[in-house]
Design an enzyme around this catalytic site. Structure first.
Site, PDB file in Angstrom:
ATOM      1  N   TYR B 126       0.847  -1.190   0.000  1.00  0.00           N
ATOM      2  CA  TYR B 126       0.000   0.000   0.000  1.00  0.00           C
ATOM      3  C   TYR B 126       0.887   1.247   0.000  1.00  0.00           C
ATOM      4  CZ  TYR B 126      -3.543   3.416   0.928  1.00  0.00           C
ATOM      5  OH  TYR B 126      -4.360   4.501   0.797  1.00  0.00           O
ATOM      6  N   GLN B 188     -10.815   0.957   1.819  1.00  0.00           N
ATOM      7  CA  GLN B 188     -11.344   0.039   0.794  1.00  0.00           C
ATOM      8  C   GLN B 188     -10.229  -0.737   0.097  1.00  0.00           C
ATOM      9  OE1 GLN B 188     -11.678   3.371   0.797  1.00  0.00           O
ATOM     10  NE2 GLN B 188     -11.549   4.268  -1.254  1.00  0.00           N
ATOM     11  N   ASN B 211      -2.319   6.341   6.734  1.00  0.00           N
ATOM     12  CA  ASN B 211      -2.873   7.162   7.823  1.00  0.00           C
ATOM     13  C   ASN B 211      -3.574   6.252   8.843  1.00  0.00           C
ATOM     14  OD1 ASN B 211      -5.296   6.369   6.686  1.00  0.00           O
ATOM     15  ND2 ASN B 211      -5.628   8.311   5.630  1.00  0.00           N
ATOM     16  N   SER B 235       6.316   8.815  12.767  1.00  0.00           N
ATOM     17  CA  SER B 235       7.757   8.653  12.588  1.00  0.00           C
ATOM     18  C   SER B 235       8.536   9.387  13.678  1.00  0.00           C
ATOM     19  CB  SER B 235       8.135   9.193  11.205  1.00  0.00           C
ATOM     20  OG  SER B 235       9.410   8.759  10.841  1.00  0.00           O
ATOM     21  N   GLN B 257      13.241  15.034  10.101  1.00  0.00           N
ATOM     22  CA  GLN B 257      12.218  14.225  10.754  1.00  0.00           C
ATOM     23  C   GLN B 257      10.988  15.066  11.060  1.00  0.00           C
ATOM     24  OE1 GLN B 257      12.410  11.003  11.042  1.00  0.00           O
ATOM     25  NE2 GLN B 257      10.294  11.096  11.707  1.00  0.00           N
ATOM     26  N   HIS B 260       7.990  15.643   8.595  1.00  0.00           N
ATOM     27  CA  HIS B 260       7.049  14.574   8.235  1.00  0.00           C
ATOM     28  C   HIS B 260       5.628  14.892   8.672  1.00  0.00           C
ATOM     29  CE1 HIS B 260       9.074  11.379   6.194  1.00  0.00           C
ATOM     30  NE2 HIS B 260      10.062  11.340   7.064  1.00  0.00           N
ATOM     31  N   GLU B 324      12.787   4.754  16.334  1.00  0.00           N
ATOM     32  CA  GLU B 324      12.704   4.208  14.968  1.00  0.00           C
ATOM     33  C   GLU B 324      14.025   4.497  14.236  1.00  0.00           C
ATOM     34  OE1 GLU B 324      10.061   6.423  12.518  1.00  0.00           O
ATOM     35  OE2 GLU B 324      10.063   4.953  10.882  1.00  0.00           O
ATOM     36  N   HIS B 325      14.418   5.773  14.208  1.00  0.00           N
ATOM     37  CA  HIS B 325      15.699   6.172  13.618  1.00  0.00           C
ATOM     38  C   HIS B 325      16.618   6.649  14.741  1.00  0.00           C
ATOM     39  CE1 HIS B 325      12.641   7.103  10.442  1.00  0.00           C
ATOM     40  NE2 HIS B 325      13.502   6.459   9.687  1.00  0.00           N
ATOM     41  N   ASP B 358      16.539   6.799   4.118  1.00  0.00           N
ATOM     42  CA  ASP B 358      15.171   6.983   3.626  1.00  0.00           C
ATOM     43  C   ASP B 358      15.079   6.714   2.128  1.00  0.00           C
ATOM     44  OD1 ASP B 358      14.210   7.670   6.093  1.00  0.00           O
ATOM     45  OD2 ASP B 358      14.403   9.835   5.790  1.00  0.00           O
ATOM     46  N   GLU B 412       1.975 -36.380  29.342  1.00  0.00           N
ATOM     47  CA  GLU B 412       1.027 -35.336  28.936  1.00  0.00           C
ATOM     48  C   GLU B 412      -0.349 -35.917  28.633  1.00  0.00           C
ATOM     49  OE1 GLU B 412       3.953 -31.793  27.246  1.00  0.00           O
ATOM     50  OE2 GLU B 412       2.494 -32.677  25.894  1.00  0.00           O
ATOM     51  N   HIS B 417      -0.199 -40.109  20.664  1.00  0.00           N
ATOM     52  CA  HIS B 417       1.139 -39.601  20.343  1.00  0.00           C
ATOM     53  C   HIS B 417       2.194 -40.650  20.679  1.00  0.00           C
ATOM     54  CE1 HIS B 417      -0.849 -35.743  19.964  1.00  0.00           C
ATOM     55  NE2 HIS B 417       0.277 -35.150  19.634  1.00  0.00           N
TER      56      HIS B 417
END
Lengths: 428, 428
Positions: B126, B188, B211, B235, B257, B260, B324-325, B358, B412, B417
């Site tokens: 996506y 969708q 988003n 981010s 950063q 963003h 993250e970074h 990036d 068990e 088994h």
């Protein structure tokens, strides 16, 4: 017993034939949400409350003591201790062999990139309660966690009404270096390690099987930022067999899967009609002697026996199903070994029963069910590790790739990204 | 601009200082559930309906045609094509190097265990819409998917009101061997690849940013058995700097950063008060020239500048945050390189800006935010593969481990088994 043999089913009915039992989980989501909210608000008090309700247990202290572990060790038979030692050694050896070496890569002159592994620092292992103690799962999860270097390994399992847990579980946990053992079960156990309470610390990842309540609770845990090993579903086995298979062995494997629960899925795919028929006869014979016959019978009643003329069709159906356990009992093993794309764990040949991997061969028995093998691996050493990427760029490296970065950042409308390169290139 | 410098904060306030912006997702869950139900019932018709509502677009055919791809290629500048070629080569080289070799292990004489890798056969990527086309993310996801051997790679991205998508996205997707491109966005799009429609096939795993609607939709997809790359969040970047850092460079990274989004997190940790103060001055200077100044200013207003006397405390705070970074701008780089446990991607030295990773150095930019680096890796080659375990046991092997399996299965309570082993041992 009704054992319908399906012959050469066409592609468009495969999904119907192999439809897995539907799990209705919507109805219990509210219960799980309520208990999480209660544990968040009331911490240990909520744990006490739900232990009374669900486990009929009136504990106020949940952590197993050194004394309890010592007593447990004395109560485990030498036979079981020896068996655990053999299983432990094999599981250790196989998971230890999964350690990786990472090389540094110079993608462009002056641009060095690499990965390094780090353990997930704090994990939890959930072991279900029930009629028998599943101590084998303790080995399967605690051993790789310790090889990975997880600092804190917390085990949770429901106590009986006297507040006790099975000595085998305590013994196995202690043998494998589990750091803390809590006598807490079900939804409240998952809530405790997701949210943290006065005595239970929150963790980064939760492992282990459980009933549908535990499954839904683990799914909710992910919304709180806690990772889980994988989504769960009923256990399943698919055996592919030709004339080289031994019907009595195939039947014993199918039954070992069937005894797990009435919703276990058991499938035989074969290019030999006589093997199918002989196997069905053997099942009828062997099932009579099983203590869990009623359970096994229900699973066998829903089992599928599928005959194909063509091994290619058989392989396609197997990949379309994506079995958790997949036994290959055919002469040309490599056809299926090389051709299988979707499966959790594969057992090859007449002397490799599924129970070997369930207990002692060394492979893990925490595997993707429900077709999840199309996207998930079973639990392995990687499940307890994560990779971090590193990069170091020299002046020369930045000159080499700088303008590409500037052009791309500019085209994406991110000027500050571009500027971080430009301000450096100006000095070079 | 308010830039508060926090000096030597004690452990008990770290969580408060570095609290991440809360995402309220409960409110939109109903919308997501409704759209999934509609797509399940009405397939393509529901896609048409929601494309009208959310993208103001009246398409009836969603798939991008060969012609559209050709036209797009003509509309992408040579500069961008060259930049994409450089980035592509480096991303390819780094992810190709992540291929693994698996060895067979004999855990006990006669018991052979190993893993093999298989690609996830069908995946979706996506790519969000918005003011600028994020074609770099196409490279980051499609290149490793193709190295892994994924058979079917489907890209989805929202069209503009004229039913078009950015030529850079079409060009990059085609360059990377994406198999199908659908002009479908938002909830969708995720519903289509989760449930399947007349024209869109369902997939096994969904990758890519989005988003909060897309995030919630991806989370819902997991309930339908579809895997996702990782949970998402805003981010973030943490820079650790000492006197060897160059304030203008540090400021440029923090601003890259910050641009963003207003909810981006930007943190400077330093053992040098003068570097902190100089960096703040540089930020004030550089921010003036940014086209996305308003956005960046909001993120900077929420940013943290933390001074520590002790590098050990700095390292502990960094691991407790799990950025993250993570940029390391200090003299003794190895202290942080070896000490970091929780981070997504690490950038070392004064000439390694975050924007290198990036876009073009070769590492992946799809990384764990929101502290998920404590349990998750960023996207890498493994994200498109799964491991299957195999085992083959000889007669001798089964004799060696058979009784251990029997003892454990018996303990068990799983007689079938045990029987699967006993029935074979009897013949040996």
């Amino acid at each position: 017993m009704m054992s319908v043999i399906v012959e050469n089913p066409s592609l468009n009915v495969w999904n119907d034939i192999l439809e897995r039992p539907t799990q209705k989980i919507e109805n219990i989501e509210h219960t799980v949400l309520d208990i999480f909210a209660d544990v968040k608000r009331n911490g240990d008090n909520a744990i006490v409350k739900y232990s009374k309700i669900f486990d009929n247990c009136t504990l106020n202290e949940f952590e197993a003591t050194e004394d309890e572990i010592l007593v447990a060790s004395n109560n485990v038979s030498d036979d079981i201790k020896s068996a655990i030692a053999i299983a432990k050694q094999n599981i250790y050896k196989f998971h230890e062999s999964q350690k990786r070496i990472y090389n540094k890569v110079e993608t462009t002159k002056g641009v060095q990139c690499w990965q390094e592994e780090r353990p997930i620092e704090d994990i939890a292992i959930y072991i279900p309660g029930g009629s028998a103690p599943l101590f084998s799962t303790v080995l399967m999860l605690a051993i790789p966690a310790k090889i990975a270097g997880c600092k804190s390994v917390t085990l949770l399992t429901p106590p009986d009404s006297e507040g006790k847990i099975a000595p085998e579980i305590l013994f196995a946990a202690n043998e494998c270096g589990v750091n803390k053992i809590f006598k807490i079960g079900g939804i409240q156990a998952i809530a405790a390690v997701t949210l943290g309470t006065e005595t239970v610390s929150k963790v980064s990842k939760i492992f282990g099987p459980g009933n549908q309540y535990v499954t839904v609770a683990k799914q909710l845990a992910t919304k709180y930022g806690v990772a889980i090993d994988m989504p769960a579903g009923p256990s399943e086995l698919l055996v592919v067999a030709d004339d080289s298979a031994i019907p009595a062995y195939v039947a014993s494997d199918l039954l070992s899967q069937a005894e797990h629960g009435p919703d276990s899925q058991v499938v035989l795919v074969s290019t030999s009609m006589s093997i199918v028929k002989e196997t069905i006869k053997e099942i009828q014979k062997q099932i009579e002697k099983l203590p869990r016959k009623t359970i096994a019978q229900k699973a066998i009643d829903n089992s599928k026996f599928i005959y194909f003329d063509s091994p290619n069709d058989a392989l396609d159906l197997i990949n379309s199903y994506g079995p958790e356990h997949f036994i290959i009992n055919v002469k040309d093993e490599s056809f299926y070994v090389n051709g299988v794309i979707n499966a959790g764990s594969v057992f090859i040949g007449n002397y490799t029963p599924e129970s070997a991997g369930d207990y002692a061969s060394g492979t893990n028995h925490t595997l993707p069910t429900n077709g999840y093998s199309k996207a998930y691996s079973g639990v392995n050493l990687d499940s307890f590790l994560k990779q971090i990427t590193f990069q170091k760029i020299t002046r020369e490296g930045l000159v080499n790739i700088g303008s590409a970065i500037e052009v791309m950042a500019d085209a994406e409308g991110l000027q500050a990204h571009k500027n971080a390169v430009s301000i450096r290139l100006k000095d070079l």
